[in-house]
Design a protein around this motif. Structure first.
Motif, PDB file in Angstrom:
ATOM      1  N   GLU A   1      24.977 -20.704 -15.083  1.00 47.98           N
ATOM      2  CA  GLU A   1      26.203 -21.507 -15.033  1.00 47.98           C
ATOM      3  C   GLU A   1      25.915 -22.995 -15.235  1.00 47.98           C
ATOM      4  O   GLU A   1      26.823 -23.787 -15.477  1.00 47.98           O
TER       5      GLU A   1
ATOM      6  N   SER B   1      23.522 -25.301 -20.869  1.00 40.78           N
ATOM      7  CA  SER B   1      24.268 -25.406 -22.123  1.00 40.78           C
ATOM      8  C   SER B   1      23.440 -24.690 -23.186  1.00 40.78           C
ATOM      9  O   SER B   1      22.216 -24.632 -23.093  1.00 40.78           O
TER      10      SER B   1
ATOM     11  N   GLU C   1      22.656 -24.355 -27.271  1.00 40.28           N
ATOM     12  CA  GLU C   1      22.762 -24.880 -28.630  1.00 40.28           C
ATOM     13  C   GLU C   1      22.388 -23.748 -29.575  1.00 40.28           C
ATOM     14  O   GLU C   1      21.329 -23.139 -29.434  1.00 40.28           O
TER      15      GLU C   1
ATOM     16  N   ILE D   1      26.336 -27.224 -30.122  1.00 36.54           N
ATOM     17  CA  ILE D   1      26.548 -26.834 -28.727  1.00 36.54           C
ATOM     18  C   ILE D   1      27.724 -25.864 -28.665  1.00 36.54           C
ATOM     19  O   ILE D   1      28.796 -26.134 -29.221  1.00 36.54           O
TER      20      ILE D   1
ATOM     21  N   LYS E   1      30.691 -23.749 -26.699  1.00 38.24           N
ATOM     22  CA  LYS E   1      31.558 -23.818 -25.537  1.00 38.24           C
ATOM     23  C   LYS E   1      31.218 -22.636 -24.638  1.00 38.24           C
ATOM     24  O   LYS E   1      30.966 -21.521 -25.126  1.00 38.24           O
ATOM     25  N   ARG E   2      31.210 -22.866 -23.343  1.00 36.69           N
ATOM     26  CA  ARG E   2      30.869 -21.815 -22.387  1.00 36.69           C
ATOM     27  C   ARG E   2      31.751 -20.576 -22.584  1.00 36.69           C
ATOM     28  O   ARG E   2      31.296 -19.447 -22.468  1.00 36.69           O
TER      29      ARG E   2
ATOM     30  N   TYR F   1      19.289 -27.963 -20.131  1.00 35.85           N
ATOM     31  CA  TYR F   1      19.664 -28.247 -18.754  1.00 35.85           C
ATOM     32  C   TYR F   1      19.844 -29.748 -18.607  1.00 35.85           C
ATOM     33  O   TYR F   1      18.962 -30.514 -18.976  1.00 35.85           O
ATOM     34  N   TYR F   2      20.968 -30.148 -18.090  1.00 30.77           N
ATOM     35  CA  TYR F   2      21.232 -31.568 -17.857  1.00 30.77           C
ATOM     36  C   TYR F   2      21.067 -31.839 -16.381  1.00 30.77           C
ATOM     37  O   TYR F   2      21.647 -31.166 -15.543  1.00 30.77           O
TER      38      TYR F   2
END
Length: 71
Positions: free
Chosen positions: A31, A34, A36, A41, A43-44, A62-63
């Protein structure tokens, strides 16, 4: 089929979705990741419906917040 996941060649079953790839790659905290796909990128909401194809390039991103204090 062959795809590249985080720079590593990976053999996978045909028809694999991005959601299923997250499970098969044992991604921790999916969850929070993200995805790519071929430089774009996703969208979830598209993870369940996006089917991977031979030679696709996938990166898990991971951000993280944080930083250091400046004195």
């Amino acid at each position: 089929m062959n795809i590249v996941v985080n720079g590593k060649n990976t053999d996978t079953a045909d028809g694999l979705t991005v959601s299923r790839l997250l499970i098969e790659e044992n991604v921790k905290m999916p969850e929070m990741v993200s995805v790519e796909l071929n430089g774009q990128i996703l969208k979830r909401g598209d993870f369940e419906t996006t089917t991977l194809k031979n030679d696709d390039q996938v990166e898990f991103l991971y951000y993280m917040g944080g930083g250091s204090a400046v004195n």
